[in-house]
Write an enzyme that holds these catalytic residues in place. Structure first.
Site, mmCIF file in Angstrom:
data_model
loop_
_atom_site.group_PDB
_atom_site.id
_atom_site.type_symbol
_atom_site.label_atom_id
_atom_site.label_comp_id
_atom_site.label_asym_id
_atom_site.label_seq_id
_atom_site.Cartn_x
_atom_site.Cartn_y
_atom_site.Cartn_z
ATOM 1 N N LYS A 94 -33.304 -14.030 9.793
ATOM 2 C CA LYS A 94 -34.558 -13.690 10.117
ATOM 3 C C LYS A 94 -35.266 -11.779 10.047
ATOM 4 C CE LYS A 94 -36.795 -17.575 11.424
ATOM 5 N NZ LYS A 94 -36.971 -18.002 10.312
ATOM 6 N N GLY A 109 -42.923 -29.557 9.086
ATOM 7 C CA GLY A 109 -42.254 -29.144 9.743
ATOM 8 C C GLY A 109 -43.334 -28.604 11.358
ATOM 9 N N TYR A 137 -28.809 -17.012 12.699
ATOM 10 C CA TYR A 137 -29.574 -17.418 12.621
ATOM 11 C C TYR A 137 -31.195 -16.096 12.467
ATOM 12 C CZ TYR A 137 -34.713 -18.572 14.428
ATOM 13 O OH TYR A 137 -35.976 -18.335 14.838
ATOM 14 N N SER A 184 -38.752 -14.108 14.118
ATOM 15 C CA SER A 184 -39.275 -14.462 15.264
ATOM 16 C C SER A 184 -38.955 -13.599 16.117
ATOM 17 C CB SER A 184 -37.837 -15.883 15.284
ATOM 18 O OG SER A 184 -37.716 -15.082 16.602
ATOM 19 N N PRO A 226 -25.057 -18.703 27.576
ATOM 20 C CA PRO A 226 -24.784 -17.457 26.855
ATOM 21 C C PRO A 226 -25.245 -17.204 26.309
ATOM 22 C CG PRO A 226 -23.085 -19.114 26.927
ATOM 23 C CD PRO A 226 -24.835 -20.122 27.557
ATOM 24 N N GLY A 227 -26.595 -16.354 25.878
ATOM 25 C CA GLY A 227 -26.983 -15.297 24.913
ATOM 26 C C GLY A 227 -28.559 -15.024 25.598
ATOM 27 N N ASP A 228 -28.240 -15.767 26.204
ATOM 28 C CA ASP A 228 -29.672 -15.693 27.222
ATOM 29 C C ASP A 228 -30.894 -14.230 27.836
ATOM 30 O OD1 ASP A 228 -30.712 -18.783 26.299
ATOM 31 O OD2 ASP A 228 -30.925 -19.454 27.905
#
Ligand code: UFG
Length: 338
Positions: A153, A10, A149, A125, A293-295
């Site tokens: 983490k 990755g 997500y 993260s 949304p969510g930021d």
């Protein structure tokens, strides 16, 4: 001793492989290519002139994990990148995220344990800080997540913490990444998102090379210097170096520790657009649209602890990030093709 790198094909994995190989480390790499391509590993070999053993394997495959540790009894530590990473997708497919990121990691940890490998560097993260009470963010800030997500983490951090409480021989170094961008200075490896990028910087570089028409800036009414969202962008080469430093630290310690890996500087969406235009001479067409949304308005690190304990600091600035990301995108407009 060898280092097993999961998810080595990755974006962050390939850059970390280059860093480790150039530091003379021996690596074994595994990846299932679910979000990457074999060409990325060929490029790592080209940059470094070094070879390494590779296993195309999935973390959910216990037999494959066991085989890796059995065939490489000199593995002494693991750098664990493998995992799904898109916030929006995690809300649509939570089962897939929990299965891959949690069940997969548990299988990896169990296989490590059974083979006496008890040192791990884990990719966490800044998302674990949720809506931070203030910036810059320190490692001891409250933790809260808002999507599957982020939950995977944070859960993995907690699983590692419990394993370490039960077995003092274990060592886990948790690296909480801020916003990794940029690419290797050779232009041979870089970020290769599938489909339309979710993240800002690959979107900008794809507009830059004419692959996408126009950037949508998600909101200009945040309480920031120009109204657009502020983040801590970190060059992926600096992030890769943090893994080398974390491994060196893990070699001489036990227990668990957490580090913010960021530059400590916040830049807005429009700052990044302007920096990219200035460095590359290209124009980025954009329009302001509603907030995503969510930021959150602002997110940047206090990286003091990583400096004091790991002896790590970011060397590169946004000009380097823009130049290197643009070189990668210009040389590889379609990303890796095979
Ligand atoms: N943005 C745009 N337009 C876009 C994409 C992003 O304006 O097309 C803005 C966002 O609103 C935000 C900034 O650019 O203000 C950065 O957005 P990214 O999607 O690049 O990154 P995020 O900070 O939202 O998320 C990143 C990682 C997550 C991780 C999080 C941790 O992608 O995996 O940082 O803080 F969880």
């Amino acid at each position: 001793m060898k280092i097993l790198v999961t998810g080595g094909a990755g974006f962050i994995g390939t850059h970390t492989l280059v860093e480790l190989l150039e530091a003379g480390k021996d690596v074994v790499v595994m990846d299932n290519f679910s979000n990457s391509k074999p060409e990325s590993l060929a490029r790592v070999k080209k940059i470094t002139g070094k070879d390494f053993k590779f296993y195309e394997a999935d973390m959910l495959d216990t037999a494959a994990l066991d085989r890796i540790f059995e065939e490489n009894p000199d593995i002494g530590s693991v750098v664990h990148f493998a995992g799904l990473k898109a916030v929006g997708e995690s809300c649509e497919q939570p089962m897939r995220y929990y299965t891959n990121n949690i069940s997969g990691t548990l299988k990896l940890l169990d296989s490590m344990n059974r083979h006496g490998v008890k040192k791990i560097v884990f990719s966490s993260s800044a998302t674990v800080y949720g809506l931070p009470k203030s910036v810059p963010i320190k490692e001891d800030f409250p933790l809260k997540t808002y999507n599957p997500y982020g939950e995977t983490k944070l859960m993995t951090e907690r699983i590692l913490s419990d394993i370490i409480k039960a077995d003092p021989e274990w060592c886990a170094v948790i690296l909480r990444y801020f916003n990794p961008i940029g690419a290797h200075s050779s232009g041979l490896i870089g970020e290769d998102p599938k489909g339309i990028p979710n993240n800002l910087f690959p979107y900008i570089t794809q507009v830059g090379v004419g692959k996408l028409k126009k950037l949508r800036v998600f909101g200009d009414d945040y309480p920031t210097h120009d109204g657009t969202g502020v983040r801590d962008y970190i060059h992926v080469a600096d992030l890769a170096n943090a893994h080398l430093k974390a491994l060196e630290y893990a070699e001489k310690t036990v227990g668990i520790d957490y580090f913010n890996i960021g530059t400590g500087k916040g830049y807005s969406v429009l700052d990044m657009v302007k920096a990219y235009e200035r460095i590359t001479g290209k124009t980025i067409a954009y329009e302001i649209v509603d907030r995503r949304p969510g930021d959150i308005a602002e997110c940047y690190a206090d990286p003091t602890k990583a400096k004091e304990v790991l002896n790590w600091t970011a060397k590169y600035g946004i000009d380097d990030m823009c130049r290197d990301a643009d070189r990668w995108q210009t040389n590889n407009p379609e990303g890796y093709t095979k």
